[in-house]
Design a protein around this motif. Structure first.
Motif, PDB file in Angstrom:
ATOM      1  N   ARG A 202       0.831  -1.209   0.000  1.00 35.13           N
ATOM      2  CA  ARG A 202       0.000   0.000   0.000  1.00 35.13           C
ATOM      3  C   ARG A 202       0.861   1.252   0.000  1.00 35.13           C
ATOM      4  N   LEU A 203       1.978   1.214   0.695  1.00 34.35           N
ATOM      5  CA  LEU A 203       2.883   2.366   0.685  1.00 34.35           C
ATOM      6  C   LEU A 203       3.428   2.605  -0.724  1.00 34.35           C
ATOM      7  N   GLY A 204       3.917   1.540  -1.359  1.00 32.87           N
ATOM      8  CA  GLY A 204       4.464   1.689  -2.710  1.00 32.87           C
ATOM      9  C   GLY A 204       3.421   2.155  -3.706  1.00 32.87           C
ATOM     10  N   THR A 205       2.194   1.640  -3.587  1.00 32.41           N
ATOM     11  CA  THR A 205       1.125   2.071  -4.489  1.00 32.41           C
ATOM     12  C   THR A 205       0.795   3.532  -4.273  1.00 32.41           C
ATOM     13  N   PHE A 206       0.707   3.952  -3.013  1.00 35.39           N
ATOM     14  CA  PHE A 206       0.456   5.362  -2.725  1.00 35.39           C
ATOM     15  C   PHE A 206       1.534   6.243  -3.351  1.00 35.39           C
ATOM     16  N   GLN A 207       2.787   5.880  -3.175  1.00 31.09           N
ATOM     17  CA  GLN A 207       3.865   6.697  -3.735  1.00 31.09           C
ATOM     18  C   GLN A 207       3.742   6.802  -5.254  1.00 31.09           C
ATOM     19  N   ARG A 208       3.318   5.741  -5.877  1.00 33.26           N
ATOM     20  CA  ARG A 208       3.262   5.699  -7.337  1.00 33.26           C
ATOM     21  C   ARG A 208       2.086   6.478  -7.903  1.00 33.26           C
ATOM     22  N   VAL A 209       0.934   6.488  -7.217  1.00 32.70           N
ATOM     23  CA  VAL A 209      -0.269   7.051  -7.832  1.00 32.70           C
ATOM     24  C   VAL A 209      -0.741   8.362  -7.206  1.00 32.70           C
ATOM     25  N   ALA A 210      -0.225   8.753  -6.051  1.00 28.74           N
ATOM     26  CA  ALA A 210      -0.718   9.964  -5.390  1.00 28.74           C
ATOM     27  C   ALA A 210      -0.377  11.213  -6.203  1.00 28.74           C
ATOM     28  N   ASP A 211      -1.143  12.246  -5.990  1.00 30.91           N
ATOM     29  CA  ASP A 211      -1.023  13.491  -6.744  1.00 30.91           C
ATOM     30  C   ASP A 211      -0.110  14.463  -5.997  1.00 30.91           C
ATOM     31  N   PRO A 212       1.132  14.656  -6.458  1.00 34.86           N
ATOM     32  CA  PRO A 212       2.044  15.537  -5.736  1.00 34.86           C
ATOM     33  C   PRO A 212       1.572  16.987  -5.699  1.00 34.86           C
ATOM     34  N   ALA A 213       0.945  17.452  -6.761  1.00 32.96           N
ATOM     35  CA  ALA A 213       0.487  18.842  -6.782  1.00 32.96           C
ATOM     36  C   ALA A 213      -0.598  19.077  -5.738  1.00 32.96           C
ATOM     37  N   ALA A 214      -1.513  18.108  -5.588  1.00 31.90           N
ATOM     38  CA  ALA A 214      -2.577  18.255  -4.594  1.00 31.90           C
ATOM     39  C   ALA A 214      -1.999  18.269  -3.188  1.00 31.90           C
ATOM     40  N   LEU A 215      -1.013  17.417  -2.931  1.00 35.72           N
ATOM     41  CA  LEU A 215      -0.387  17.393  -1.609  1.00 35.72           C
ATOM     42  C   LEU A 215       0.372  18.682  -1.338  1.00 35.72           C
ATOM     43  N   ALA A 216       1.062  19.181  -2.356  1.00 38.42           N
ATOM     44  CA  ALA A 216       1.791  20.439  -2.191  1.00 38.42           C
ATOM     45  C   ALA A 216       0.837  21.592  -1.886  1.00 38.42           C
ATOM     46  N   ALA A 217      -0.313  21.596  -2.543  1.00 37.45           N
ATOM     47  CA  ALA A 217      -1.293  22.653  -2.310  1.00 37.45           C
ATOM     48  C   ALA A 217      -1.830  22.626  -0.885  1.00 37.45           C
ATOM     49  N   LEU A 218      -1.764  21.455  -0.249  1.00 34.17           N
ATOM     50  CA  LEU A 218      -2.229  21.318   1.133  1.00 34.17           C
ATOM     51  C   LEU A 218      -1.107  21.536   2.150  1.00 34.17           C
ATOM     52  N   GLY A 219       0.068  21.888   1.666  1.00 32.59           N
ATOM     53  CA  GLY A 219       1.167  22.238   2.564  1.00 32.59           C
ATOM     54  C   GLY A 219       2.236  21.191   2.724  1.00 32.59           C
ATOM     55  N   ALA A 220       2.131  20.052   2.042  1.00 27.61           N
ATOM     56  CA  ALA A 220       3.165  19.030   2.157  1.00 27.61           C
ATOM     57  C   ALA A 220       4.430  19.503   1.454  1.00 27.61           C
ATOM     58  N   PRO A 221       5.560  19.522   2.133  1.00 29.40           N
ATOM     59  CA  PRO A 221       6.783  20.061   1.524  1.00 29.40           C
ATOM     60  C   PRO A 221       7.363  19.118   0.478  1.00 29.40           C
ATOM     61  N   ALA A 222       8.168  19.663  -0.395  1.00 30.07           N
ATOM     62  CA  ALA A 222       8.940  18.862  -1.343  1.00 30.07           C
ATOM     63  C   ALA A 222      10.339  18.662  -0.771  1.00 30.07           C
ATOM     64  N   LEU A 223      10.788  17.404  -0.785  1.00 29.43           N
ATOM     65  CA  LEU A 223      12.121  17.058  -0.267  1.00 29.43           C
ATOM     66  C   LEU A 223      12.860  16.263  -1.336  1.00 29.43           C
ATOM     67  N   PRO A 224      13.141  16.887  -2.475  1.00 28.86           N
ATOM     68  CA  PRO A 224      13.744  16.157  -3.589  1.00 28.86           C
ATOM     69  C   PRO A 224      15.105  15.574  -3.223  1.00 28.86           C
ATOM     70  N   LEU A 225      15.475  14.521  -3.943  1.00 26.08           N
ATOM     71  CA  LEU A 225      16.714  13.826  -3.620  1.00 26.08           C
ATOM     72  C   LEU A 225      17.929  14.740  -3.720  1.00 26.08           C
TER      73      LEU A 225
END
Length: 411
Positions: A202-225
């Protein structure tokens, strides 16, 4: 050891004063917990602030009475109140038990449930407070934090990713509140390997299909490699900062000497090409639950990121579970458990070829966490003077102990 205790009346507007005008004194027997000592001396009380007891300090302990009873030894209720605790959180203030109960009842009504019995404080710190409660349809949990970000993110995730989280009963971002149905026991106490592989899938599926833009709009930070690589290298090279965190000199020296190998291992991740993807942010087996009704679910999305290398989540999960101190976890009775966990995760992520890189990433994930927490808490101030969450030395120590994986690439 004796501790000073300030007892608030159940109305939250008066405090108990001894005949001399002071507070109460509490003695802890060797090995006795603070909760047990408070209950034995004062009856049912709600712990508002432990005065730094959790960190070995002996500041003023503040509790609120839950019943109409008087301490022994004389004295009475007084409106001679102490000054407010600097930086106090709502759940550390007198009157919180009633306020939390009203909040839970409001959210329960929206879910068509009724509370049965009083709320119970499960755990509280300067960061969050978690409460347990029973309802007419089973147990539930009320979590309150200082901002509404986790409430907003959890509401979004519950709607967009059914089955990923415990059932969400209600949320109030304005009060930083989340009410969730119980999702079962913590994963680390579950023997069934299928529950563990289900959590990682479930973790791997979430990472693969979740919407990064929607999460960013809700305040989730970006922590790029790329950012992680720079932050980790800067942290390991800053002796003054490491000393400020109280990092063991041997650990600091070990990690400093390994900086070229660490940079090379991060470069291998970049070359492989897995993109930065949404992340849970603190994906370990005690932030996952399992039940027959819901399967494996994830909670505590307070550190969710809109983008991070996916192995920063999975590497931390595996590093946590494989720590030598957890060799007795029941899941390790299953044959080939570690390899099967990695395979389940990578299959869900769509990267089955990356097995060696995942195992090499365990120390990199620990270093990533150290860098994130250094950024978050280096200048942080809480309600206990001189105390801040001491995650950085913890993760650096674990990373130093696991550097051998940078060469091995296997379990």
């Amino acid at each position: 050891m004796a501790h000073e205790v300030l007892l608030w009346h159940r109305d939250g507007q008066r405090v108990w004063r001894t005949p001399a005008g002071g507070g109460l004194t509490l003695a802890l027997a060797p090995g006795q917990s603070l909760d047990a000592a408070l209950s034995a001396a004062l009856g049912p009380v709600w712990l508002l602030h432990d005065g730094g007891h959790l960190f070995g300090q002996s500041g003023l302990i503040q509790v609120q009475a839950l019943e109409e009873r008087h301490p022994t030894g004389g004295g009475g209720w007084s409106r001679d109140l102490p000054p407010p605790l600097p930086g106090t959180r709502p759940w550390q203030q007198p009157g919180w038990p009633d306020r939390a109960t009203r909040l839970a009842d409001h959210l329960l009504r929206g879910a068509g449930r009724e509370r049965q019995g009083p709320l119970r404080l499960h755990f509280a710190s300067d960061l969050t407070a978690t409460h347990a409660l029973e309802t007419d349809q089973g147990p539930a949990w009320l979590k309150v934090s200082g901002t509404g970000q986790e409430a907003r993110l959890t509401t979004h995730l519950a709607a967009r990713h059914p089955g990923l989280l415990p059932p969400l009963l209600g949320a109030d971002p304005g009060q930083g509140a989340l009410l969730s149905a119980d999702g079962g026991p913590l994963l680390d106490g579950v023997a069934d390997l299928g529950a563990w592989t289900g959590a990682l899938a479930r973790l791997g599926t979430f990472q693969r299909v979740a919407d990064p833009a929607a999460l960013a709009a809700l305040g989730a930070p970006a922590l790029p490699l790329a950012q992680t690589v720079a932050r980790v290298d800067a942290l390991l090279g800053d002796a003054a900062v490491l000393r400020g965190w109280g990092v063991d000199p041997a650990v600091a020296e070990t990690l400093a000497a390994a900086r070229p190998r660490i940079r090379a291992a991060y470069a291998d991740l970049q070359t492989h090409g897995l993109p930065d993807q949404p992340a849970h942010g603190d994906a370990h087996p005690r932030n996952a639950l399992h039940s027959v009704a819901h399967g494996a679910v994830w909670f505590d999305w307070s550190e969710a990121a809109s983008a991070a290398h996916p192995f920063m989540d999975a590497g931390w999960f595996l590093a946590f579970a494989l720590h030598p101190g957890r060799a007795g976890l029941p899941v390790w009775q299953a044959s080939g458990a570690a390899d099967r966990l990695a395979a389940a995760y990578l299959h869900a992520l769509g990267a089955p070829e990356a097995t060696p890189l995942l195992w090499r990433a365990l120390p990199l994930a620990l270093l990533h966490r150290a860098a994130v927490y250094d950024e978050t808490f280096r200048c942080w101030q809480g309600t206990v003077p001189g105390v801040r969450p001491n995650y950085v030395p913890y993760y650096l120590r674990l990373a130093a102990q696991s550097l051998g994986r940078l060469k091995a690439g296997t379990t």
